[in-house]
Design an enzyme around this catalytic site. Structure first.
Site, short mmCIF file in Angstrom:
data_model
loop_
_atom_site.label_atom_id
_atom_site.label_comp_id
_atom_site.label_asym_id
_atom_site.label_seq_id
_atom_site.Cartn_x
_atom_site.Cartn_y
_atom_site.Cartn_z
CB SER A 197 -0.94 -0.17 1.22
OG SER A 197 -2.16 0.89 0.92
CG ASP A 224 -7.48 -3.00 -2.52
OD1 ASP A 224 -7.68 -2.37 -1.55
OD2 ASP A 224 -6.20 -3.15 -2.21
CG HIS A 233 -5.95 -2.77 1.02
ND1 HIS A 233 -5.25 -2.23 0.10
CD2 HIS A 233 -5.24 -1.85 1.94
CE1 HIS A 233 -4.10 -1.43 0.18
NE2 HIS A 233 -4.21 -1.02 1.52
#
Length: 223
Positions: free
Chosen positions: A119, A173, A204
């Protein structure tokens, strides 16, 4: 500890390290978040890989009502094009580069170092990995995206033009839409990088299949 030092969690091999993976966590997490993944990767002891999981600096994050948390940069808006604050990205890239220099000083050559991130951490990995002057073993971007993709061609350093880049994303996600990860992959490809794309039936996070793929990829680039 100086302002330039990032604290980190370290997972060392049983023999003196010959390679290193520097793995950057996501927003609001810490280096402790990914450290437990090391045994699941089943990296052969012979490769003697040290894993380093730095803690991002604590800063207020605009989209979270200015709440202070570990973040590699501020997120001022959830808009696709302006999600990553460039000044913060540059600042964190410099801190991570200092960690890379530290590993080199301890005898691990740059071409035995993998820069990885999830991320927000993946944003830093892609940003620094394509601009750093040392040739790395590999770059890994998980469930992530690219800061200012349009600036890559002008700012990229040639050192990692042929460095393998593993780009992976979850199809469900809802934090970083898969289209953002795919756009980063396409930008890398159009700039001539040997990037690979993997997608998984997940949100995610990471899943077992992805962990196995990461393990195989790490063993390949550090062989």
């Amino acid at each position: 500890m100086s302002q330039q030092d990032l604290p980190y969690v370290e997972v060392n091999p049983t023999t003196p390290a010959k390679a290193a993976v520097i793995w950057l966590h996501g927003l609001g997490d810490s280096g402790n978040g990914f450290a437990p993944i090391v045994p699941e990767l089943h990296i052969p002891e012979a490769l003697a890989v040290r894993f380093i999981f730095p803690h991002a600096p604590i800063r207020p994050v605009t989209v979270n009502n200015g709440m202070e948390m570990r973040a590699w940069y501020d997120i001022k808006s959830m808009d696709f094009n302006s999600r990553a604050d460039r000044a913060g990205v540059d600042e964190s890239s410099a801190l991570v580069q200092a960690l890379i220099e530290q590993e080199i000083a301890q005898g691990i050559p740059a071409n035995r170092i993998v820069l990885a991130g999830f991320s927000q951490g993946g944003v830093i990995a892609l940003h620094l990995g394509t601009r750093i002057e040392q040739k790395l073993a590999g770059i890994m971007s998980l469930s992530s995206y690219m800061c200012e993709p349009e600036s890559l061609s002008a700012e990229a350093h040639t050192a990692n033009k042929h460095t393998p880049i593993f780009v992976a994303h979850g199809q469900q996600d809802d934090v970083v839409p898969m289209a953002m990860g795919n756009a980063a992959f396409n930008t890398l490809q159009s700039n001539g990088y040997p990037a690979s794309w993997s997608e998984y039936a997940m949100q995610h996070n990471v899943c077992m299949q992805e962990i196995n793929d990461i393990s195989n990829w790490l063993q390949k680039v550090l062989a």
